[in-house]
Each structure stands twice: as structure tokens, then as C-alpha cells.
Write a protein that holds these residues in place. Structure first.
Motif, mmCIF file in Angstrom:
data_model
loop_
_atom_site.group_PDB
_atom_site.id
_atom_site.type_symbol
_atom_site.label_atom_id
_atom_site.label_comp_id
_atom_site.label_asym_id
_atom_site.label_seq_id
_atom_site.Cartn_x
_atom_site.Cartn_y
_atom_site.Cartn_z
ATOM 1 N N LEU A 235 -33.229 46.135 -29.083
ATOM 2 C CA LEU A 235 -32.710 45.804 -30.405
ATOM 3 C C LEU A 235 -31.707 46.888 -30.783
ATOM 4 C CD1 LEU A 235 -32.914 43.920 -32.924
ATOM 5 C CD2 LEU A 235 -34.431 45.664 -33.892
ATOM 6 N N LEU A 236 -30.478 46.481 -31.036
ATOM 7 C CA LEU A 236 -29.385 47.406 -31.297
ATOM 8 C C LEU A 236 -28.888 47.194 -32.736
ATOM 9 C CD1 LEU A 236 -27.306 49.429 -29.942
ATOM 10 C CD2 LEU A 236 -25.889 47.424 -29.525
ATOM 11 N N PRO A 237 -29.238 48.080 -33.661
ATOM 12 C CA PRO A 237 -28.785 47.918 -35.055
ATOM 13 C C PRO A 237 -27.320 48.299 -35.221
ATOM 14 C CG PRO A 237 -30.092 49.909 -34.843
ATOM 15 C CD PRO A 237 -30.142 49.236 -33.507
ATOM 16 N N ARG A 238 -26.645 47.630 -36.157
ATOM 17 C CA ARG A 238 -25.238 47.957 -36.440
ATOM 18 C C ARG A 238 -25.121 49.236 -37.251
ATOM 19 N NH1 ARG A 238 -20.852 47.630 -36.068
ATOM 20 N NH2 ARG A 238 -19.683 46.036 -37.157
ATOM 21 N N VAL A 239 -26.053 49.419 -38.189
ATOM 22 C CA VAL A 239 -26.037 50.592 -39.053
ATOM 23 C C VAL A 239 -27.373 51.311 -38.898
ATOM 24 C CG1 VAL A 239 -25.784 51.441 -41.412
ATOM 25 C CG2 VAL A 239 -24.524 49.402 -40.679
ATOM 26 N N LEU A 240 -27.334 52.603 -38.716
ATOM 27 C CA LEU A 240 -28.550 53.388 -38.511
ATOM 28 C C LEU A 240 -29.228 53.669 -39.855
ATOM 29 C CD1 LEU A 240 -27.181 55.812 -35.791
ATOM 30 C CD2 LEU A 240 -28.506 53.698 -35.473
ATOM 31 N N PRO A 241 -30.497 54.039 -39.834
ATOM 32 C CA PRO A 241 -31.221 54.245 -41.095
ATOM 33 C C PRO A 241 -30.563 55.240 -42.052
ATOM 34 C CG PRO A 241 -32.767 54.120 -39.271
ATOM 35 C CD PRO A 241 -31.401 54.139 -38.665
ATOM 36 N N ASP A 242 -29.820 56.206 -41.522
ATOM 37 C CA ASP A 242 -29.181 57.181 -42.410
ATOM 38 C C ASP A 242 -27.848 56.694 -42.968
ATOM 39 O OD1 ASP A 242 -27.505 57.300 -40.245
ATOM 40 O OD2 ASP A 242 -27.849 59.418 -39.803
ATOM 41 N N GLY A 243 -27.475 55.429 -42.649
ATOM 42 C CA GLY A 243 -26.245 54.853 -43.184
ATOM 43 C C GLY A 243 -25.032 54.996 -42.297
ATOM 44 N N VAL B 241 -14.031 51.089 -38.334
ATOM 45 C CA VAL B 241 -15.024 50.334 -39.105
ATOM 46 C C VAL B 241 -15.595 49.154 -38.312
ATOM 47 C CG1 VAL B 241 -14.176 51.002 -41.374
ATOM 48 C CG2 VAL B 241 -13.195 48.991 -40.224
ATOM 49 N N ASP B 242 -14.788 48.534 -37.437
ATOM 50 C CA ASP B 242 -15.262 47.435 -36.586
ATOM 51 C C ASP B 242 -15.967 46.354 -37.405
ATOM 52 O OD1 ASP B 242 -14.766 48.341 -33.627
ATOM 53 O OD2 ASP B 242 -15.520 50.109 -34.688
ATOM 54 N N ARG C 36 -22.638 54.326 -39.026
ATOM 55 C CA ARG C 36 -22.383 53.190 -38.137
ATOM 56 C C ARG C 36 -22.810 53.547 -36.722
ATOM 57 N NH1 ARG C 36 -18.451 49.698 -40.554
ATOM 58 N NH2 ARG C 36 -18.881 49.781 -42.793
ATOM 59 N N ASN C 37 -23.509 52.634 -36.081
ATOM 60 C CA ASN C 37 -23.879 52.826 -34.689
ATOM 61 C C ASN C 37 -22.618 52.785 -33.831
ATOM 62 O OD1 ASN C 37 -25.606 53.268 -32.566
ATOM 63 N ND2 ASN C 37 -26.859 51.450 -32.910
ATOM 64 N N ALA C 38 -22.710 53.332 -32.631
ATOM 65 C CA ALA C 38 -21.535 53.482 -31.767
ATOM 66 C C ALA C 38 -21.219 52.170 -31.050
ATOM 67 C CB ALA C 38 -21.758 54.606 -30.768
ATOM 68 N N ILE C 39 -20.857 51.170 -31.839
ATOM 69 C CA ILE C 39 -20.466 49.860 -31.325
ATOM 70 C C ILE C 39 -19.001 49.653 -31.670
ATOM 71 C CG2 ILE C 39 -20.904 47.386 -31.409
ATOM 72 C CD1 ILE C 39 -23.709 48.055 -32.504
#
Length: 536
Positions: A235-243, A78-79, A245-248
């Protein structure tokens, strides 16, 4: 036995004061910086923050720092960073007052100066939350390098709603922006970064590890990475538009000397999806728009810290007696306290003049050089100033229940964050070399006070000579210091009482100036100077 525990001769907690109306130099500066319209809001906020409740919340936010939660109870990654409720109280208060975005949401003359007033009030009590406020505020001008991204994100960035929690940007009422530039092998040399960006569809996949990530709980980050065309900004979003989690992946939170209420992290990007801001190869030029605005906030934060430290020392001196006399009334203590007041008043007029320059596009030349000069000097003075103020409280100043111990650990951050001393001095030399018009703009500002003080005139003439020839890198610190002192003296002569300006010039520009606080010349109106910072 009860008599052995009778408490006498201790200063009471400094509560139920108004942080704005008590600060005469700030009230005056808000007027000449064209931000007088913030007065009512600042008075209300200053009264609120002066209550014991907010001092207690600030203490709790630092005693119970954020905690990284890498996995949920089922083992899913979850980070997330969990904060004490006190942190969220400050974040909500700051966002609702527009400290994260008001100049962009409601642009008008004096907007940046008005924000500086409110930011300084909040930073006096709890400085840690100033980091996400500053990052978010500074992201807006950088995002303009990608109009499409700016149109998508800026309305949510500037919304006056604190909406924590990780969800897609479209599902949130307001968002916050962080930043991740440095890597362990490069530090301030961001061009040495090895994080890669590979083009895919409309975006890029970022792979690499950052050494410092400011405000990791944010909804997106501005990040530097090596694209095919060179170092670029994303610009690196934490959550992608489809909900999803981005790979952070957050490896850990930094265990910091101070600023403990705020999280700083080491993120790893495992092909995280990001979107380019600006052209490939123009990463530094793009993100520098963000850096300049955060450097402004470093100045504001340092000045706010000086203000808190000074007032706590003044308050203690008013209520504490030693050797049969109040500390406030003792000549040697007055010298020290008045000198601390001079430093904070000089920092206050500097931050307000610099913020006002961000309100006027015609002042870009002055702003370019003055930002670096002020960032170096005001922030560099913060740590020593805090130490002297702490000493005025004696042993109490070193105790965690008093706010100056926390402030003492906080002040060095402003000098390190967004470029340490040498990095900023090199930036001063770069500004002078690449854009000589910045010299004329800066010196024109200083020379608005020509003829009022011989010491300032001599310093101005010396600066003119040095700036007219080659400047060796080894002389950059002294040059930057002299530029800062000249600017501060000029501003004080123009906007503060003559007694304040004359004392500052004597103490800072005189040939026999001392190396510690408290070496003021005879005849200085020490009581008048002190009373501007803590009225009866």
C-alpha cells in the motif's frame, strides 16, 4: 431560406427517461439476485441520470479530459491531476450512493448485486469514473491481508463522502484507492516487474517505474514490487502522515483511445514509502483479490455500455423514418435491434448472477471460474455490439454530439483492462487445472436448466466431455466462449421470458448461427424482446 433549415425526421434527445425502471431485465434481475431492496434508490438514481443535465456533464467530462500538473507556479513538484468540474459531480454522486464500498460498509444478502445495479446505471452515462469506484471497492478485500493496515484505511475507504485533494489520510473524510501493477517490459506478466522494495523501519522504500497506474489522483495505491522474498504487494500512500508528499513522480498521463474522462498515468517511485500487504513473495496472490473484484466490474461496465448503446439505437428507430416507414417497424431493422437486445439481456443476467455469487462465500468455486469466463466473453462482445448499435444511427452515430461515438471508443477498454482476452483464457485453464471443484460448481449452475432446450443440453454435454480430459492451450478461447454461452443460455431460460431464451439459444447455440447481429430465426417475438429494453 428559413425553409432549408427546417429540421424534421430526427430523433429527439433521449432525456427524462428512467434508466432503471425502463430496464425490465435489470429490474427483474435485482429481485432474483436478492437485491430488491435497492429498487427505490435505483429508481431515484435512474430518474436523475436520465435527465439532460447528466448527459451534458458526461459530455463535458470527456471533452475536457484531466490534465497533469507536475509543478506549482513557484517550481515546487506537486504531481497533481486536475479534472473538469463535471468529473467531480459524477464522483460525488457515485460515492454518495456507495458504489465504491457499499457491500463492505453495509454487508447483507444481495449487497454486491445491489451495488452492481447502481454501478451499471452510472456507467451507462459516464463510464470513466467507474475506474476509481472499482479500484476503491476492490481494494478492501486485498487489504485484509494486513489487518493493521485494513483497520486504519478501511473506515475511510468505505465512508460515503467524496473528499478530493491530497492530504494525509487521517485528515480526510473519505479516501480513494488506485492500483499500479504493470511495467513496460512485462505488461500482463507482472512477475517480470523490476520495481524494487527495500525494507526500512516499519515499511519499504519502492524504486521503479510503472507503465500504467489506474486513478492517479487517488489517496493510495496497491502496488507490486520485488522485495527480498519475491514479488510482493504494498500500500503506497500519496501523502505521508506528517503531510509531506510521498516520492511519487508522474511522468505523463496516457493519451487513451477512450475512457478520456479518467486519468491513467506513468508513475516513477523514487524511494517512495510503502507498507506491505500480505507476505513477501505472495504479491500476486494478495492483489488477485483486488483483480477479481475489478473483473466483476469489467463485466458490469461492459453490460452497462451494451445497455446504453442498445437503448440509443431503439430510441432512434422509434423516431426515425426511412422509405416511408419507421425504422422500428421495418423487419430487417427489427431483426438487428432485437438481436442487440438479446445480447444486452444475456450480459445483464450474467453480471447480476456473478455479482450475487460475491454475496455468498459458499459460491467461491462458481465465482472463481465464472468471473474469468464472464470477463472474457461479455467484455469481448462489447466492442462489436457498440459498432452495430452505432450503425443503427447511421451517420449520426459517428458524430461526437451523440453518445455512441464515445461508447464505441470505451467498450474495448473493458476487454483489455484487468487482463486481455488471452490472459483471461489462460486464467480459465488455470482455474480448471488447479481447482477442479470449480468445474463442478460452474456446470451445476448451467445444468439447472437441463431439459428445457435441446441445444443447451448438447452444449452442456460437450463441455462435460472436454472438461473431463486434457485441454490444449490453443483451444482455450473456444472453450471459454462455450462456457459463457452455456451459462448465459441457462440463466435466460431460468430468469427471462421463454421468447427471449428461445431466441438466444437459436441465435447463439444453433448450428447455423450467423456471424453478425440480425440473423434471428423466423417466429421470434422481436417487438416483445425490444419492448423489454425500451417500454412505450
Amino acid at each position: 431560406m428559413s425553409h432549408t433549415h427546417e429540421v424534421v425526421n430526427q430523433s429527439p434527445p433521449m432525456v427524462d427517461r428512467n434508466l432503471f425502471t425502463d430496464n425490465v431485465p435489470l429490474v427483474e434481475a435485482s429481485t432474483w439476485a436478492q437485491a430488491g431492496f435497492v429498487g427505490q434508490t435505483a429508481t431515484e438514481l435512474g430518474g436523475l441520470l436520465g435527465q439532460a443535465t447528466w448527459a451534458d456533464l458526461a459530455d463535458r467530462a470527456h471533452r475536457y479530459p484531466p490534465v497533469l500538473r507536475t509543478h506549482d507556479r513557484s517550481g515546487n513538484r506537486v504531481d497533481e491531476v486536475d479534472f473538469h468540474p463535471a468529473w467531480h459531480e459524477f464522483m460525488s454522486l457515485a460515492v454518495s450512493h456507495g458504489v465504491h464500498s457499499s457491500p463492505w460498509r453495509d454487508p447483507q444478502p444481495g449487497a454486491h448485486a445491489a451495488r452492481a445495479v447502481l454501478f451499471s446505471l452510472l456507467a451507462q452515462i459516464e463510464p470513466g469514473h467507474g475506474c476509481p469506484m472499482s479500484m476503491t471497492y476492490a481494494s478492501v478485500p486485498a487489504l485484509t491481508a494486513n489487518p493493521e493496515l485494513s483497520a486504519q484505511w478501511t473506515p475511510k475507504i468505505t465512508a460515503p463522502v467524496y473528499d478530493p485533494g491530497l492530504r494525509p489520510m487521517a485528515d480526510k473524510a473519505g479516501v480513494l484507492i488506485g492500483m499500479a501493477m504493470t511495467e513496460k517490459q512485462g505488461g500482463s506478466d507482472v512477475r517480470a516487474g523490476t520495481t524494487t522494495a527495500t525494507a526500512v523501519g516499519d515499511g519499504y522504500l519502492l524504486r521503479g517505474h510503472k507503465w500504467f497506474c489506474s486513478a492517479p489522483m487517488s489517496d493510495a495505491f496497491l502496488v507490486l514490487a520485488q522485495a527480498p522474498g519475491g514479488l510482493s504487494c504494498f500500500l503506497l500512500p500519496r501523502v505521508l502522515p506528517d503531510g509531506t508528499r510521498n516520492a511519487i513522480r508522474f511522468q505523463r498521463l496516457k493519451d487513451k483511445l477512450g475512457n478520456r474522462s479518467n486519468a491513467s498515468a506513468e508513475p516513477e517511485f523514487e524511494d517512495a514509502l510503502a507498507f506491505r500487504v500480505g507476505d513477501e513473495g505472495r504479491g500476486v496472490a494478495t492483489i488477485i483479490e483486488m483483480v477479481n473484484h475489478t473483473r466483476l466490474d469489467c463485466v458490469i461496465g461492459s453490460a452497462a455500455g451494451m445497455r446504453q448503446a442498445t437503448v440509443e439505437a431503439l430510441w432512434h428507430a422509434r423516431h426515425r423514418s426511412a422509405f416511408g416507414q419507421r425504422l422500428w417497424d421495418q423487419p430487417l431493422m427489427r431483426q438487428v435491434l432485437a438481436d442487440l437486445c438479446l445480447e444486452v439481456e444475456a450480459a445483464t443476467v450474467t453480471m447480476m448472477r456473478l455479482a450475487a455469487a460475491y454475496d455468498d462465500p459458499q459460491q467461491a468455486g462458481f465465482r472463481r471460474l465464472a468471473t474469468a469466463v464472464a470477463k472474457y466473453w461479455v467484455c469481448k462482445r462489447g466492442a462489436g455490439h457498440a459498432a452495430e448499435a452505432l450503425e443503427a444511427l447511421g451517420g449520426n452515430g459517428y458524430i461526437e454530439e451523440f453518445p455512441l461515438a464515445r461508447r464505441y471508443r470505451e467498450q474495448p477498454l473493458m476487454s483489455i483492462w484487468e487482463g486481455s482476452g488471452n490472459v483471461v483464457c489462460l486464467d480459465v485453464l488455470r482455474a480448471i487445472a488447479t481447482n477442479p471443484a470449480t468445474i463442478e460448481a460452474f456446470m451445476a449452475e448451467v445444468e439447472l436448466a437441463s431439459g428445457v432446450d435441446a441445444r443447451l443440453d448438447r452444449l452442456s454435454a460437450s463441455l462435460r466431455r472436454r472438461l473431463g480430459g486434457p485441454i490444449d492451450q490453443s483451444a482455450a478461447r473456444r472453450l471459454t466462449e462455450d462456457l459463457a454461452l452455456a451459462l448465459q443460455a441457462s440463466l435466460l431460460w431460468r430468469y427471462s421470458p421463454e421468447s427471449v431464451a428461445a431466441a438466444f439459444s437459436a441465435a447463439r447455440l444453433g448450428g447455423d448461427r450467423g456471424l453478425t447481429y440480425g440473423d434471428l430465426p423466423d417466429g421470434v417475438d422481436v417487438v416483445g424482446i425490444m419492448s423489454r429494453h425500451l417500454p412505450e
